[in-house]
Each structure stands twice: as structure tokens, then as C-alpha cells.
Design a protein around this motif. Structure first.
Motif, PDB file in Angstrom:
ATOM      1  N   ALA A 350     -25.672  20.946  60.689  1.00 46.01           N
ATOM      2  CA  ALA A 350     -27.043  20.608  61.092  1.00 46.01           C
ATOM      3  C   ALA A 350     -27.672  19.614  60.121  1.00 46.01           C
ATOM      4  N   LEU A 351     -27.344  19.743  58.835  1.00 39.98           N
ATOM      5  CA  LEU A 351     -27.871  18.796  57.857  1.00 39.98           C
ATOM      6  C   LEU A 351     -27.288  17.407  58.046  1.00 39.98           C
ATOM      7  N   VAL A 352     -26.036  17.321  58.467  1.00 44.18           N
ATOM      8  CA  VAL A 352     -25.438  16.005  58.730  1.00 44.18           C
ATOM      9  C   VAL A 352     -26.230  15.280  59.818  1.00 44.18           C
ATOM     10  N   ASP A 353     -26.563  15.993  60.886  1.00 47.36           N
ATOM     11  CA  ASP A 353     -27.356  15.373  61.962  1.00 47.36           C
ATOM     12  C   ASP A 353     -28.726  14.936  61.457  1.00 47.36           C
ATOM     13  N   LYS A 354     -29.365  15.762  60.633  1.00 47.44           N
ATOM     14  CA  LYS A 354     -30.708  15.428  60.143  1.00 47.44           C
ATOM     15  C   LYS A 354     -30.674  14.238  59.188  1.00 47.44           C
ATOM     16  N   VAL A 355     -29.723  14.234  58.266  1.00 50.05           N
ATOM     17  CA  VAL A 355     -29.650  13.137  57.304  1.00 50.05           C
ATOM     18  C   VAL A 355     -29.312  11.828  58.002  1.00 50.05           C
ATOM     19  N   LEU A 363     -27.902   4.642  64.911  1.00 46.70           N
ATOM     20  CA  LEU A 363     -26.574   5.236  65.023  1.00 46.70           C
ATOM     21  C   LEU A 363     -26.657   6.699  65.426  1.00 46.70           C
ATOM     22  N   SER A 364     -27.621   7.421  64.883  1.00 43.68           N
ATOM     23  CA  SER A 364     -27.782   8.832  65.245  1.00 43.68           C
ATOM     24  C   SER A 364     -28.100   8.991  66.730  1.00 43.68           C
ATOM     25  N   THR A 368     -25.680  10.724  69.589  1.00 46.28           N
ATOM     26  CA  THR A 368     -26.229  11.836  70.366  1.00 46.28           C
ATOM     27  C   THR A 368     -26.197  11.538  71.856  1.00 46.28           C
ATOM     28  N   SER A 369     -26.466  10.285  72.198  1.00 49.19           N
ATOM     29  CA  SER A 369     -26.439   9.913  73.623  1.00 49.19           C
ATOM     30  C   SER A 369     -25.032  10.007  74.209  1.00 49.19           C
ATOM     31  N   LYS A 370     -24.033   9.884  73.368  1.00 55.79           N
ATOM     32  CA  LYS A 370     -22.651  10.023  73.824  1.00 55.79           C
ATOM     33  C   LYS A 370     -22.156  11.460  73.746  1.00 55.79           C
ATOM     34  N   GLY A 371     -23.047  12.380  73.402  1.00 53.96           N
ATOM     35  CA  GLY A 371     -22.670  13.787  73.298  1.00 53.96           C
ATOM     36  C   GLY A 371     -21.907  14.125  72.036  1.00 53.96           C
ATOM     37  N   LEU A 372     -22.002  13.283  71.022  1.00 52.86           N
ATOM     38  CA  LEU A 372     -21.275  13.496  69.773  1.00 52.86           C
ATOM     39  C   LEU A 372     -22.246  13.971  68.700  1.00 52.86           C
ATOM     40  N   SER A 373     -22.262  15.250  68.464  1.00 51.18           N
ATOM     41  CA  SER A 373     -23.033  15.817  67.366  1.00 51.18           C
ATOM     42  C   SER A 373     -22.098  16.105  66.199  1.00 51.18           C
ATOM     43  N   ALA A 374     -22.671  16.461  65.074  1.00 48.78           N
ATOM     44  CA  ALA A 374     -21.852  16.751  63.897  1.00 48.78           C
ATOM     45  C   ALA A 374     -20.932  17.938  64.118  1.00 48.78           C
ATOM     46  N   GLU A 375     -21.310  18.855  65.008  1.00 47.30           N
ATOM     47  CA  GLU A 375     -20.442  19.994  65.320  1.00 47.30           C
ATOM     48  C   GLU A 375     -19.092  19.553  65.869  1.00 47.30           C
ATOM     49  N   ILE A 376     -19.035  18.361  66.461  1.00 44.65           N
ATOM     50  CA  ILE A 376     -17.805  17.878  67.083  1.00 44.65           C
ATOM     51  C   ILE A 376     -16.979  17.042  66.118  1.00 44.65           C
ATOM     52  N   TYR A 377     -17.617  16.062  65.438  1.00 48.66           N
ATOM     53  CA  TYR A 377     -16.832  15.114  64.648  1.00 48.66           C
ATOM     54  C   TYR A 377     -16.815  15.425  63.158  1.00 48.66           C
ATOM     55  N   VAL A 412     -24.142  14.213  52.157  1.00 52.93           N
ATOM     56  CA  VAL A 412     -24.544  12.808  52.006  1.00 52.93           C
ATOM     57  C   VAL A 412     -23.315  11.896  52.061  1.00 52.93           C
ATOM     58  N   CYS A 413     -22.218  12.346  51.486  1.00 53.70           N
ATOM     59  CA  CYS A 413     -20.999  11.530  51.505  1.00 53.70           C
ATOM     60  C   CYS A 413     -20.455  11.374  52.927  1.00 53.70           C
ATOM     61  N   ILE A 414     -20.563  12.408  53.745  1.00 52.65           N
ATOM     62  CA  ILE A 414     -20.116  12.300  55.136  1.00 52.65           C
ATOM     63  C   ILE A 414     -20.965  11.285  55.889  1.00 52.65           C
ATOM     64  N   VAL A 415     -22.267  11.330  55.664  1.00 55.64           N
ATOM     65  CA  VAL A 415     -23.148  10.350  56.300  1.00 55.64           C
ATOM     66  C   VAL A 415     -22.830   8.943  55.812  1.00 55.64           C
ATOM     67  N   ALA A 416     -22.539   8.807  54.514  1.00 53.48           N
ATOM     68  CA  ALA A 416     -22.163   7.490  53.990  1.00 53.48           C
ATOM     69  C   ALA A 416     -20.885   6.974  54.637  1.00 53.48           C
ATOM     70  N   GLN A 417     -19.948   7.865  54.922  1.00 51.83           N
ATOM     71  CA  GLN A 417     -18.723   7.462  55.603  1.00 51.83           C
ATOM     72  C   GLN A 417     -19.013   6.969  57.021  1.00 51.83           C
ATOM     73  N   LEU A 418     -19.962   7.614  57.690  1.00 55.40           N
ATOM     74  CA  LEU A 418     -20.357   7.158  59.021  1.00 55.40           C
ATOM     75  C   LEU A 418     -21.012   5.780  58.958  1.00 55.40           C
ATOM     76  N   ILE A 419     -21.825   5.554  57.929  1.00 53.26           N
ATOM     77  CA  ILE A 419     -22.482   4.257  57.790  1.00 53.26           C
ATOM     78  C   ILE A 419     -21.449   3.161  57.528  1.00 53.26           C
ATOM     79  N   MET A 420     -20.408   3.474  56.778  1.00 54.01           N
ATOM     80  CA  MET A 420     -19.375   2.480  56.483  1.00 54.01           C
ATOM     81  C   MET A 420     -18.626   2.042  57.742  1.00 54.01           C
ATOM     82  N   MET A 421     -18.459   2.945  58.682  1.00 54.85           N
ATOM     83  CA  MET A 421     -17.773   2.600  59.941  1.00 54.85           C
ATOM     84  C   MET A 421     -18.769   2.434  61.087  1.00 54.85           C
TER      85      MET A 421
END
Length: 430
Positions: A350-355, A363-364, A368-377, A412-421
């Protein structure tokens, strides 16, 4: 009205000269000479303003010395003779001075400077030492806080020295220090192993052979047998802690149920009297104890602990060190990870989605519009502190940072990885 000059107070100037040369020789300079005002006309406007402020401050300190001859620390001065500020190009009037600090007695000033120098000295010594030397010799002058802060900064700036495979002689010791793991006797670990199969032994065996199967470095250094021993010992340790928290009546009823079931199994099976058969039967009947998804109580084993334990065995120099670090991480740093419902993991997701929504709303919203929440990826990354993401040497460096500044920064590192890609995600999901 013009501002008072130094020539208008000759007794004050003499007193200040005597005070500056005897009381504060290193802190306060002598007032300017009588030729200062003639030289001011040849200086720039910037130098003129600076000299005027120094002259006014010295005059005020001199007035305080004459006003309080018996006191070592006079009260804060007030500029009672201060005139309105005028244009520097048209007059030599001094601007309003900054607040004058309180003058401390010599002994108090020396004491404060000594304390500051002592603290900075320990910090400077720790900063000058390498990480290997800091581990070998310990904190300089016994200053643990300065040594820890210096070690954290060195990990962030220089990193822990290791070879191309990520192997280091000191990494496991820094992990143990950063997470404050207690000293463990080897005999205690051996006693847990000699107890045989734990209640979660069957679930452990179903996971260990799949641990980092695509990583040749891990498979070459860590055997499946050592991973089974570590997880089985952890399961026994958590099982004992759970039994201690269980009420006495519940423990008695559980023991009665276990004895009744074992009696029925002895009657129905003729070969159930051997110790190996009893261990297998107990492992099969009690494998899900404490790990049911419907409960929030701490369990003995949950899926994913095998991957979380893998870097400890790879970096440690013995199974005992890996056991001490892994058990401390589970019980102190991430206690929610070993609950039956994995409360800590779901809160982290849940924190990954919020951050991500705060850092990159576009990007968030797109994910979300594609049905991809942090619970999935992000579930494996949150569950294993990114230990599931190769290569393993980079995982070890990532854990150096997490243990130095807190495992919660993995979010925070997981979110940074998402930002990198980010660009790849926005283009590939259309």
C-alpha cells in the motif's frame, strides 16, 4: 545627530585595549588606529561598511566592560547611542550592528571548546578509519554513536569493499551491527538443528529447491542443505516463542490433541514406532500450524522466507551468523512479515502505491488504469527486500544501504526502480 566615534571615548578605548590583550586575546581584535577614518575614504563601499561594523561592535564591548567590571559575563548589550542609518557615500556614520553575543568567562569558554574538540576529534578519527579497520579495532575512544554514523556515511559514499562476486570479509559484521543482532552461542544453533524436523519442515522442503535457481553464484556457494537447516532452526525458534505466548490452557489442550492423534496413528500403523516415521508424521500434520492465511498471529514459516534468507547465507561466513542476522530481521525489523496474513507485506505494498502517486502521479494513474497495483507487480520485491531481483552482488549492496538506514527504505527504492523504467512502462503497456 551624528554617531559617536572612538575618539569621543578615550577612557573606553584604553579599557578595551587592556581587556582585549589580557582577557580575550584570541577572540577579539584591538580597535582600529586613529588613521582608520582617514583611510576609509580610500576604500570601497563594501570594505567601508565592514570596518564600520567592527568598530561599532568593539566600542559596545568596551562600554560593557566598564559598566560591569566585576562580572565575567555581562548581559547582552544594547546600542543605546545608535543613530539612524544614512547613505554611506555621504557620511561615515556606522550602520546598526548585529546583536553582540554574550561574553562567557574564560574557564567556561575553554570548557565548551574542549568538549567540542573532544567530540569532533572522535568523529574525525572515525572518519579517517576505513571500514575494515573500524570493524577490526572498534569505535575510537569508545564513541559508538560517532563510529556508527561514520560507518553509515562510508557505506553510502564508498560502499563495503567486495570482489566481483559480492564476497566480503566484513559485510556480515556490518549487517549484524546495523540491525543490532545479539551475540548467539553456536551450541544454541546446534541444539535447534538436533531437534529434527520442525512443524513447518514440509513447507520448507517445498520451497528450498526453488531458491534463486537461476543464480549460479548462489547455487555454487550455498547448498540446499544449509538453507534447510537455517529455515528449520528459524521455524523452531519462532515456534518456541509462539508457545511461550500461548495461554497455559491452550497449550494443554493442544498437547492432549497431539497425544490422542499420535495414539490413533500408532494403532492404525504398525511401523509408526520408529523415530523417523514419527518425525515425518508430525511434519505432515503440523506443517500449516501458525501459517494459516486467515490468522494474524505470528507463524513459524511463510512462503518467501527462503528467498529472504538466501543473501544472509551467501554473505555470512557461518550458518550461525546468518541465523542471528535473519532471526533479528524477522523479529525486530520486519515482524509483520512472518504473520500468517503477511500484514507487513500488504502494508508495504500500500505504501508503494502511495509513494508512487506522490512522486509520479502520471505513472501511478497510468498503472492503475491498466489494473496494475503494487499488489500485482511489487509483491516479490516487498516480500524479499528486492532479493528476488538479480544480480546477487547488487542485492548485497542494496542490503548494505537498507541495513544502514532502515529496511523501510526498500519501499522508496522500489518506487525509484519504477521511475528508472518509466518510459518503458508508458510505451509497452499501450
Amino acid at each position: 545627530m551624528t554617531s559617536p566615534t572612538r575618539e569621543a571615548f578615550p577612557p573606553i578605548a584604553e579599557a578595551f585595549n587592556a581587556f582585549a590583550t589580557t582577557t580575550l586575546p584570541n577572540q577579539i581584535h584591538a580597535p582600529p588606529s586613529p588613521h582608520t577614518h582617514r583611510l576609509r575614504k580610500l576604500q570601497s563601499a563594501h570594505n567601508l561598511g565592514a570596518a564600520a561594523r567592527i568598530s561599532t561592535q568593539n566600542s559596545l564591548i568596551s562600554q560593557q566592560v566598564l559598566r560591569h567590571p566585576q562580572e565575567g559575563a555581562p548581559p547582552t548589550t544594547r546600542n543605546v547611542n545608535r543613530s539612524p542609518q544614512r547613505n554611506r557615500a555621504n557620511s561615515d556614520a556606522t550602520p546598526p550592528p548585529p546583536p553582540t553575543p554574550t561574553i562567557f568567562p574564560n574557564n567556561l569558554l575553554l570548557t565548551l571548546n574542549h568538549k567540542r574538540s573532544a567530540l569532533s576529534k572522535a568523529s574525525r578519527v572515525a572518519d579517517a578509519m576505513s571500514l575494515d579497520r573500524l570493524i577490526r579495532e572498534g569505535p575510537p575512544d569508545g564513541d559508538v554513536n560517532s563510529a556508527l554514523e561514520s560507518a553509515r556515511l562510508k557505506v553510502l559514499d564508498q560502499g563495503i569493499r567486495s570482489d566481483s562476486d559480492g564476497m566480503s570479509r566484513t559485510r556480515i559484521y556490518f549487517w549484524l551491527i546495523f540491525i543490532d543482532a545479539p551475540i548467539l552461542d553456536t551450541n544454541e544453533y546446534l541444539a535447534l538443528i538436533h531437534r529434527g524436523a520442525s512443524p513447518a519442515y514440509s513447507k520448507i522442503r517445498n520451497d528450498t529447491f526453488r531458491t534463486l535457481t537461476t543464480d549460479p553464484l548462489f547455487r555454487r556457494r550455498v547448498s540446499e542443505a544449509s538453507l534447510i537447516r537455517l529455515l528449520n532452526a528459524i521455524a523452531w525458534k519462532l515456534h518456541d516463542a509462539k508457545e511461550e505466548r500461548r495461554p497455559t490452557s491452550s497449550r494443554l489442550s493442544l498437547a492432549h490433541t497431539e497425544s490422542a492423534s499420535s495414539s490413533r496413528s500408532d494403532i492404525s500403523q504398525t511401523d509408526a514406532s520408529s523415530p523417523s516415521a514419527r518425525n515425518r508424521a508430525r511434519a505432515l500434520t503440523l506443517t500449516t500450524e501458525g501459517s494459516d492465511a486467515a490468522t494474524s498471529e505470528p507463524g513459524t514459516y511463510v512462503q518467501g522466507m527462503n528467498v529472504l534468507a538466501a543473501p544472509f547465507l551467501y554473505a555470512a561466513r557461518s550458518e550461525v551468523e546468518a541465523f542471528a542476522a535473519f532471526h533479528t530481521l524477522l523479529t525486530k525489523e520486519c515482524p509483520g512479515y512472518i504473520r500468517g496474513a503477511m500484514d507487513g507485506v500488504h502494508r508495504g505494498l500500500a505504501l508503494v502505491d502511495k509513494v508512487l502517486a506522490i512522486v509520479d502521479p502520471k505513472l501511478s494513474f497510468y498503472l492503475t488504469s491498466k489494473g496494475l497495483s503494487a499488489e500485482i507487480y511489487a509483491f516479490p520485491s516487498v516480500l524479499t527486500l528486492c532479493a528476488c531481483t538479480p544480480p546477487l552482488p547488487e542485492v548485497l549492496k542494496h542490503w548494505d544501504f537498507l541495513f544502514a538506514y532502515g529496511p523501510q527504505l526498500n519501499i522508496v527504492c522500489i518506487v525509484a526502480q519504477l521511475i528508472m523504467m518509466r518510459n518503458e512502462l508508458l510505451t509497452s503497456l499501450k
